[in-house]
Motif scaffolding. Structure first.
Motif, short mmCIF file in Angstrom:
data_model
loop_
_atom_site.label_atom_id
_atom_site.label_comp_id
_atom_site.label_asym_id
_atom_site.label_seq_id
_atom_site.Cartn_x
_atom_site.Cartn_y
_atom_site.Cartn_z
N GLY B 180 0.83 -1.21 0.00
CA GLY B 180 0.00 0.00 0.00
C GLY B 180 0.86 1.25 0.00
N ASP B 181 0.21 2.39 -0.04
CA ASP B 181 0.89 3.67 -0.12
C ASP B 181 0.41 4.53 1.05
OD1 ASP B 181 1.93 6.13 -0.91
OD2 ASP B 181 1.80 5.55 -3.02
N LEU B 182 1.33 5.00 1.85
CA LEU B 182 0.97 5.79 3.04
C LEU B 182 0.07 6.96 2.67
CD1 LEU B 182 2.47 5.49 6.00
CD2 LEU B 182 2.98 7.86 5.52
N GLU B 183 0.40 7.57 1.54
CA GLU B 183 -0.31 8.76 1.08
C GLU B 183 -1.80 8.49 0.88
OE1 GLU B 183 1.66 9.95 -2.41
OE2 GLU B 183 0.13 11.41 -2.99
N TYR B 184 -2.13 7.25 0.45
CA TYR B 184 -3.52 6.95 0.13
C TYR B 184 -4.26 6.22 1.26
CZ TYR B 184 -2.01 8.21 -4.53
OH TYR B 184 -1.51 8.89 -5.60
N ALA B 185 -3.55 5.94 2.37
CA ALA B 185 -4.20 5.23 3.47
C ALA B 185 -5.24 6.14 4.12
CB ALA B 185 -3.15 4.81 4.50
N ASP B 186 -6.42 5.58 4.45
CA ASP B 186 -7.42 6.41 5.12
C ASP B 186 -7.01 6.66 6.56
OD1 ASP B 186 -9.45 4.46 6.92
OD2 ASP B 186 -8.21 3.50 5.39
N GLN B 187 -7.58 7.68 7.19
CA GLN B 187 -7.09 8.11 8.50
C GLN B 187 -7.29 7.06 9.59
OE1 GLN B 187 -9.82 11.58 8.47
NE2 GLN B 187 -10.30 10.92 10.55
N HIS B 188 -8.35 6.26 9.49
CA HIS B 188 -8.58 5.24 10.50
C HIS B 188 -7.49 4.17 10.45
CE1 HIS B 188 -12.42 7.06 11.27
NE2 HIS B 188 -12.71 6.99 9.99
N THR B 189 -7.15 3.76 9.23
CA THR B 189 -6.11 2.75 9.07
C THR B 189 -4.77 3.28 9.57
OG1 THR B 189 -7.24 1.88 7.14
CG2 THR B 189 -4.94 1.28 7.37
N LEU B 190 -4.47 4.54 9.23
CA LEU B 190 -3.21 5.14 9.64
C LEU B 190 -3.13 5.28 11.15
CD1 LEU B 190 -0.84 5.94 7.95
CD2 LEU B 190 -1.72 8.25 7.78
N LEU B 191 -4.26 5.65 11.77
CA LEU B 191 -4.34 5.79 13.23
C LEU B 191 -4.07 4.44 13.89
CD1 LEU B 191 -5.11 8.31 14.91
CD2 LEU B 191 -7.38 7.32 15.17
N ARG B 192 -4.65 3.37 13.31
CA ARG B 192 -4.43 2.03 13.87
C ARG B 192 -2.99 1.60 13.67
NH1 ARG B 192 -8.16 -1.59 15.82
NH2 ARG B 192 -10.26 -0.80 15.59
N ALA B 193 -2.41 1.97 12.53
CA ALA B 193 -1.02 1.60 12.23
C ALA B 193 -0.08 2.29 13.21
CB ALA B 193 -0.68 1.96 10.80
N LEU B 194 -0.41 3.55 13.55
CA LEU B 194 0.40 4.30 14.52
C LEU B 194 0.28 3.67 15.90
CD1 LEU B 194 -0.08 8.11 13.79
CD2 LEU B 194 2.09 6.92 14.16
N ALA B 195 -0.96 3.45 16.32
CA ALA B 195 -1.22 2.92 17.66
C ALA B 195 -0.60 1.53 17.82
CB ALA B 195 -2.72 2.88 17.91
N GLY B 196 -0.54 0.77 16.74
CA GLY B 196 -0.06 -0.59 16.84
C GLY B 196 1.40 -0.72 16.43
N ARG B 197 2.13 0.41 16.42
CA ARG B 197 3.53 0.38 15.94
C ARG B 197 4.37 -0.57 16.78
NH1 ARG B 197 2.58 4.86 18.80
NH2 ARG B 197 4.09 5.58 20.33
N GLN B 198 5.34 -1.18 16.15
CA GLN B 198 6.14 -2.22 16.81
C GLN B 198 7.62 -1.88 16.79
OE1 GLN B 198 4.70 -5.25 14.34
NE2 GLN B 198 2.94 -5.75 15.65
N ASP B 199 8.33 -2.30 17.84
CA ASP B 199 9.79 -2.14 17.87
C ASP B 199 10.41 -2.91 16.74
OD1 ASP B 199 10.05 -0.48 20.13
OD2 ASP B 199 9.63 -2.21 21.43
N MET B 200 11.46 -2.32 16.15
CA MET B 200 12.07 -2.97 15.00
C MET B 200 13.09 -4.03 15.38
SD MET B 200 12.31 -0.09 12.10
CE MET B 200 12.90 -1.27 10.93
N GLY B 201 13.30 -4.21 16.68
CA GLY B 201 14.24 -5.23 17.12
C GLY B 201 15.66 -4.78 16.80
N ASP B 202 16.58 -5.73 16.85
CA ASP B 202 18.00 -5.38 16.67
C ASP B 202 18.39 -5.32 15.21
OD1 ASP B 202 18.29 -5.39 19.46
OD2 ASP B 202 18.39 -7.60 19.42
#
Lengths: 202, 202
Positions: B180-202
């Motif tokens: 997908g493309d960040l630019e075209y993501a709807d705000q609800h999806t982007l909000l969920r993606a932010l809230a569910g962000r994950q550590d990238m590990g080592d």
């Protein structure tokens, strides 16, 4: 996961229809699974009847029920016997009937000339058309094949074949579609519309 | 012009399918008329079989052939008995199986809660799910209902019902779709993606 065979069978069969891919086919199949019983029964019955209970009209080669030799239009004495409208497919008859602007008869070629697909004059109902036009008191043949390469080629061919017969041969008008926008018309359509321009009268 | 009855019957039956309007229905009908005989026969046979030869699995309520009590997945001893993935429809099982990333079992609710359509908890296979989770040695229930209003409401309801049982309840991750493309993501999806962000590990 392998789908149960009856499901996979229906998906396969539906996928063979034009414009229906595997995804649409599985959506339709699962819809039919949960739909009321009578829908899949009605469909199955209608499908079984479609081939066995229909045939081609012996005069115009349109579709008719198999207990009739002639289609409804050819049987209708009120329709103008002197005009024949030549179309490619039965669906074209339907389209012209919907206009309610034509009261003659039809001749369904069952296709159009297409050297690429190997469809020549003998694969269409052209011989039958010539016989009809030669025999009956036909005054006009309207060539209503599609405005495509194949349709145009078929119309040109028919015009040549009909040239020796005492009959007026016409072709459906080309031009701008009603409700269309000049700005969006393609150049071929616009060129035809210009070439075919008509006096506006008084 | 009235179409011959067998033709009109098939057009009517096809028009009742979702996503197929009268125009597509008549195009399909005339296609079937000229298609090889076996296509309409295969379709009719598959349609007749679809209801009579399938049934619901007595454990997970997925579709199975009617000569079986349990579906292929429930019969498979190699699959993880401790995880149940709860989905709305049999097609969802297919989608998850296609990922080849899940080796547990399923539970097909056969719908989602929808007060507007009058679908309450008793219309879904929720009681059977609670019985399964209470009885067997289930450690995790993955709620894989659709990411829609109804799917979310169903997941929330199931979480409450499962709260008293000694089982881990999880929900499929929300976020940006792969490719997908960040630019075209709807705000609800982007909000969920932010809230569910994950550590990238080592």
């Amino acid at each position: 996961m392998i789908l149960p065979k009856p499901i996979q069978d229906l998906i396969n069969a539906l996928s063979r229809l034009p414009g229906i891919g595997p995804k649409t086919a599985s959506r339709l199949t699962f819809f039919l699974l949960t739909a009321p019983d009578d829908l899949s029964k009605d469909l199955a019955a209608a499908l079984s009847a479609i081939k066995s209970e229909t045939t081609y009209c012996q005069t115009c080669f349109n579709i008719t029920t198999s207990d009739q030799v002639l289609c409804e239009i050819c049987r209708n004495e009120d329709r103008d016997q002197e005009v024949i409208c030549v179309v490619e497919e039965p669906l074209d008859v339907l389209a012209i009937e919907r206009t309610e602007g034509y009261n003659g008869r039809y001749h369904v070629l069952q296709g159009a000339l297409s050297p690429i697909e190997g469809i020549g004059p003998d694969d269409l109902r052209i011989r039958e058309l010539i016989t009809r036009v030669s025999g009956e008191g036909v005054h006009e043949v309207i060539l209503a094949t599609n405005p495509s390469m194949e349709g145009d080629a078929t119309a040109m061919y028919l015009r040549q074949r009909l040239a020796s017969l005492p009959v007026r041969t016409t072709r459906l008008a080309r031009g701008l579609p009603v409700g269309g926008d000049l700005e969006y018309a393609d150049q071929h359509t616009l060129l035809r519309a210009l070439a075919g321009r008509q006096d506006m009268g008084d």
